[in-house]
Structure formats: C-alpha cells, structure tokens
Design a protein around this motif. Structure first.
Motif, PDB file in Angstrom:
ATOM      1  N   GLU A 247      -0.031  -4.947  -3.597  1.00 36.62           N
ATOM      2  CA  GLU A 247      -0.261  -6.058  -2.726  1.00 36.62           C
ATOM      3  C   GLU A 247       0.798  -6.684  -2.205  1.00 36.62           C
ATOM      4  OE1 GLU A 247      -3.572  -8.316  -4.364  1.00 36.62           O
ATOM      5  OE2 GLU A 247      -5.029  -7.593  -3.197  1.00 36.62           O
ATOM      6  N   ALA A 248       1.616  -7.053  -3.239  1.00 35.65           N
ATOM      7  CA  ALA A 248       2.876  -7.659  -2.718  1.00 35.65           C
ATOM      8  C   ALA A 248       4.002  -6.857  -2.138  1.00 35.65           C
ATOM      9  CB  ALA A 248       3.584  -8.224  -4.048  1.00 35.65           C
ATOM     10  N   LEU A 249       3.878  -5.598  -2.320  1.00 35.47           N
ATOM     11  CA  LEU A 249       4.775  -4.495  -1.526  1.00 35.47           C
ATOM     12  C   LEU A 249       3.951  -4.132  -0.438  1.00 35.47           C
ATOM     13  CD1 LEU A 249       5.690  -2.163  -4.713  1.00 35.47           C
ATOM     14  CD2 LEU A 249       7.237  -3.530  -3.350  1.00 35.47           C
ATOM     15  N   GLY A 250       2.792  -4.423   0.146  1.00 37.88           N
ATOM     16  CA  GLY A 250       2.164  -4.030   1.157  1.00 37.88           C
ATOM     17  C   GLY A 250       1.755  -2.715   1.199  1.00 37.88           C
ATOM     18  N   ALA A 251       1.397  -2.211  -0.054  1.00 40.78           N
ATOM     19  CA  ALA A 251       0.749  -0.961  -0.392  1.00 40.78           C
ATOM     20  C   ALA A 251      -0.835  -1.224   0.018  1.00 40.78           C
ATOM     21  CB  ALA A 251       0.670  -0.568  -1.833  1.00 40.78           C
ATOM     22  N   GLY A 252      -1.408   0.171   0.364  1.00 43.60           N
ATOM     23  CA  GLY A 252      -2.770   0.322   0.969  1.00 43.60           C
ATOM     24  C   GLY A 252      -3.699   0.295  -0.431  1.00 43.60           C
ATOM     25  N   LEU A 419       1.186   4.894  -0.965  1.00 42.99           N
ATOM     26  CA  LEU A 419       1.035   4.823   0.680  1.00 42.99           C
ATOM     27  C   LEU A 419       1.047   3.190   0.856  1.00 42.99           C
ATOM     28  CD1 LEU A 419      -1.525   7.343   1.535  1.00 42.99           C
ATOM     29  CD2 LEU A 419       1.146   7.493   1.472  1.00 42.99           C
ATOM     30  N   ASP A 420       1.898   2.870   1.966  1.00 43.10           N
ATOM     31  CA  ASP A 420       1.760   1.398   2.293  1.00 43.10           C
ATOM     32  C   ASP A 420       0.528   1.341   3.256  1.00 43.10           C
ATOM     33  OD1 ASP A 420       2.173   2.490   5.059  1.00 43.10           O
ATOM     34  OD2 ASP A 420       4.322   1.380   4.940  1.00 43.10           O
ATOM     35  N   ARG A 421       0.216   0.068   4.025  1.00 44.48           N
ATOM     36  CA  ARG A 421      -0.877  -0.048   4.850  1.00 44.48           C
ATOM     37  C   ARG A 421      -1.140   0.885   6.069  1.00 44.48           C
ATOM     38  NH1 ARG A 421      -0.019  -6.009   3.234  1.00 44.48           N
ATOM     39  NH2 ARG A 421      -0.973  -6.000   1.185  1.00 44.48           N
ATOM     40  N   GLN A 422       0.238   1.310   6.424  1.00 40.43           N
ATOM     41  CA  GLN A 422       0.357   2.092   7.516  1.00 40.43           C
ATOM     42  C   GLN A 422       0.354   3.825   7.135  1.00 40.43           C
ATOM     43  OE1 GLN A 422       2.264  -0.685   7.454  1.00 40.43           O
ATOM     44  NE2 GLN A 422       0.521  -1.587   8.459  1.00 40.43           N
TER      45      GLN A 422
END
Length: 476
Positions: A247-252, A419-422
């Motif tokens: 979550e802190a890294l922006g992962a999905g 994977l990140d959120r994108q």
C-alpha cells in the motif's frame, strides 16, 4: 510497525547485501530461495522467528498438481493443467483471476518435479479419496503427510545449497529508489532484532513471502468482517506486512475478502480434524441434533456454516470404519491422543456423551441411512452414493469454525512481479503465497483444497528465477 513501512532513497548504511533477499522462510520463501540459488544468485532469507515454521508447518502439507510423473506412477494419466485450472475456476464460481489460476496450474507440476530433482523432496499422491472440487487424484505430499515434514525437507535443501537464513530478524522497512522513473526499485530492507538492534540489508531483488494478514485483527475486521471475531488458527506472524509495504508503494491489491476457513477444528483442543473423514461418510450435527448443510461442499465455507450454529460449534459424527481411515492422518492421531475423539457403543450413549437430544440424534442417523440406501434424496444436496450408513460404535468430535489463512494480497504478473495500481510491474519486487493475491476469489467458498500451498510453491518458483534476472541481468 512503529515507523513508515517504506522510505524513499538509499539508507545511510548497508550492513550486508545479497543479490536476492527473501522475506519469510515458509514454503514460498524457501522455494524462491532454492530456485534463485540454483540459478547462481547469492540469496539471503530473512525470518522473524527463532525457528522457521509459519503457515507451511501448520498445514496438512498437501499440494495439488496436475500432469506430474508422480501421478502417472499411480495410474493418473489424464490430468492436465487445463483440467486443474477449470477445477479452480469452478470452485471459485468463476470469480478468481483466471490468468493466475492458469499460471498456477501450469507452474505447479514442473515446480514439484524440480523440487524432487534438485532439492530431494520425495512426493507421493493420495489416491484413496478426492477432496471437494478436485476432479482427479492430484494431492501430493511427503511420506509423513504433514506440513511440518514438508517444511523440514525444504529447510534441509536450503542448508545443502548453503542458503543463508537470518532468524529472529523481522523485516520492518523497505527502502525504495527515490527516482520515480526507476519504477520504485527496492534497494534495501531494514530489519529489527530482539532487544531493538537494527540492520540494513541491500538487495538486487526482493521477494515478499511473509504470508497473509490473518494474525492482524484490525485487518481481518476491515477486509473479512464475517470472521472478525472468529478463532484464528494460523501463524501469529501473519500480520499483513506485505500488504502494508504494498500500500505504501502504491501496489495493487485484490480479493482481500477471500480466505481459507475450516469447519472442523476440534474444540477446545484446537486440533484440525481432517476433512477426509467427511468425504468418507462423516456428518455434522448442531446442538439440536440436526444436520445443517452438505458436508461435502468444502471445508473452507463450512467454517461459516458451523459458526452460524447455536453456540458456534457442531459435532462430527462417524463410525469405526471412518475412524480407522482417519488414523492414517497425523493430525487425527494427535486429536485421538488429546482426548478430542470420543466413542460410544449405542445411540443412547452417544446422546449422553455429547449432550445431543437422543430422539433428534437417532432421527438424523436414520435419515442418513435412508439417503445412503437411496430411498430418499438428501435435503441439502449431498451425494451419499458409495457411502455406508453409520453403524455403532459411534465416534464424535466437538468442532468449531476458524480462519486459517487469508487469500487476498498483492497483485502479481506472470513472473510473480508485484504490480502497481495501474498494472505496471515494479522493477525488482516479487511476491507469492499469502503475500500475493491467490486463486480463491473474493470469498470463503472459492477456496479449493490445497490452494494455499499451490500458490506458495508455484509463485515462489516463478519469483525465484525472475528475481535473479532482475538482480543480475542488465536492464533492457
């Protein structure tokens, strides 16, 4: 964690470094470490406990895999990854990630054969019953039929391959490259020792194998409210570290509401009673002496059904034939030794022993006998064909439902990169097992027997090899 889970920029110092750092020494972490070491990487495994164990050692140690040479040795020649993937999807009612299900089904067979050839793990296939949802005999295990024995073999293989395992070392922070264009490359891991000592480990690639979040009541309440107050029968170290780092890294994240439950945990002994007994003809009765479900549907969703009964418990009822079958399982023998398994020579004695109303108990047993004889259908839809009526002497175990393992987590791609959120992959961050989104979908009913070790070993296998490429091969 008392500090930010992710820090930007390089740490002030590096105390030690490895090509591949793995957080967690369960099946996923050890599989990744073995695979990376065999590919030529210098590997360091970070383990929070003094003695590695985790979810793997607590499990039954059964790993489903199709199209293996071990299946062919017992005459199962028609199983395929496609058939296995179809079973996974069917159990999850089509709600799991189909690409991940296919990836796991295609990877697990080669992974088990690799462990046999390169790590000395000897596999056998159970062929005396089918777990719910599996269309072929594909459950692999070691001779002892325990997760502890499987884990011991993986640890022995790691020692043989001279893989360093730092115990009593809890990973607390990740250091990510400060340059946003670097794709959030992880450059180091901060660890904490007993007594407050801190160290920083540099890494070329990082594998998150720290399992799920069942040991964090707040995360469970947030994502799995139906079991917010239920007994947790999993490793206490499964506190969601990977989720917080992600979550802190922006992962999905995906399917955070998915989990493995179990509807047959001996109460109050907290010993697992194998669901194999149900598949051989055992039934469950509530305190009124009534059946309340199709017991063959699956042990995971049965947790919710048992918890919904008066008092949140049920009685497993079976006979001598089923009891003798159960003795082949170490956890069942443990339950017998602990006094969790009780026996009675008659229905009246069984009622007195369990406190169940004798008339309702007798009526339930008579109804099951008629269903077995084919004179009436089961009102819950269970198929009793091939099963015999329960005959005295009877056996009984008081059980409750429990949360065993969470199934949601970080989204990964085809080589287990996070994977990140994108949907963009991180440069050198990988995940598997309980740290990653699994193949059970978003709720308890989607768990197919063995899904936990399936994704631990399959995705650990993928992560270990891909992490070596990320750490040692020049960026393209």
């Amino acid at each position: 964690m008392t500090a930010a889970p992710v820090l930007r920029g390089a740490p002030e110092r590096i105390d030690a470094a490895a090509d591949v750092v793995v957080i967690g020494a369960g099946a996923c972490g050890l599989m990744a470490a073995l695979r990376a070491r065999a590919a030529g990487a210098q590997v360091l495994v970070v383990e929070r406990d003094a003695t590695p164990s985790g979810s793997t050692a607590m499990s039954s140690g059964f790993v489903p895999a199709p199209a293996t040479r071990f299946q062919r040795e017992i005459g199962v020649a028609d199983d395929t990854p496609a058939r296995f993937a179809a079973d996974i999807l069917a159990k999850a009612n089509g709600r799991c990630d189909a690409e991940l299900a296919t990836l796991a089904a295609e990877t697990i067979g080669p992974a088990l054969e690799w462990l046999a050839d390169h790590a000395g793990v000897d596999w056998r296939v159970l062929d005396d019953f089918l777990y719910p949802g599996h269309s072929r005999h594909r459950m692999h295990c070691v001779d002892e039929r325990t997760g502890a024995a499987l884990h011991a073999r993986l640890l022995a293989a790691a020692e043989t391959m001279e893989i360093a395992i730092a115990t009593q070392a809890r990973a607390t922070q990740l250091y990510a490259d400060a340059d946003a264009d670097a794709g959030d490359r992880i450059v180091a891991v901060g660890i904490e020792r007993p007594g407050g000592g801190r160290e920083t480990l540099g890494c070329g690639a990082l594998v998150l194998a720290s399992s799920g979040f069942g040991g964090d009541p707040d995360l469970v309440k947030a994502h799995i409210p139906e079991l917010g107050g239920a007994l947790y029968y999993g490793h206490a170290g499964n506190t969601g570290d990977a989720v917080r780092w992600g979550e802190a890294l922006g992962a999905g994240l995906a399917h955070m509401s998915g989990y493995q439950g179990h509807g047959s945990l001996a109460h109050p002994h907290a010993i697992l009673i194998s669901w194999a007994l149900m598949m051989k003809g055992a039934i469950q009765l509530n305190e009124r002496g009534d059946r309340f479900s199709d017991e063959s549907g699956g042990y995971s969703e049965q947790a919710v059904k048992v918890l919904a009964q008066p008092g949140g418990f049920a009685w497993n009822i079976y006979d001598e034939t089923v009891h003798r079958f159960g003795l082949a399982f170490p956890d069942y023998r443990e339950a017998v030794a602990a006094g969790a398994v009780r026996t009675a020579p008659t229905v009246g004695a069984l009622a007195a022993m369990t406190g169940l109303p004798q008339l309702r108990l007798a009526a339930s047993l008579t109804e099951v006998a008629r269903i077995c004889a084919g004179t009436r259908p089961d009102p819950f839809g269970r198929d009793f064909s091939g099963l015999a009526p329960l005959l005295p002497p009877f056996y009984a175990v008081k059980v409750t439902g429990a949360l065993f393992h969470t199934q949601g987590g970080l989204r990964i791609d085809g080589c287990a990169r996070v994977l990140d959120r994108q949907d963009r992959p991180f440069a050198n961050l990988f995940a598997g097992g309980g740290a990653a989104c699994g193949v059970s979908g978003p709720d308890v009913s989607g768990y197919l027997s063995g899904n936990g070790l399936l994704t631990a070993i399959a995705f650990g296998f993928l992560a270990g090899r891909a992490a070596v490429r990320a750490a040692l091969e020049p960026a393209g």
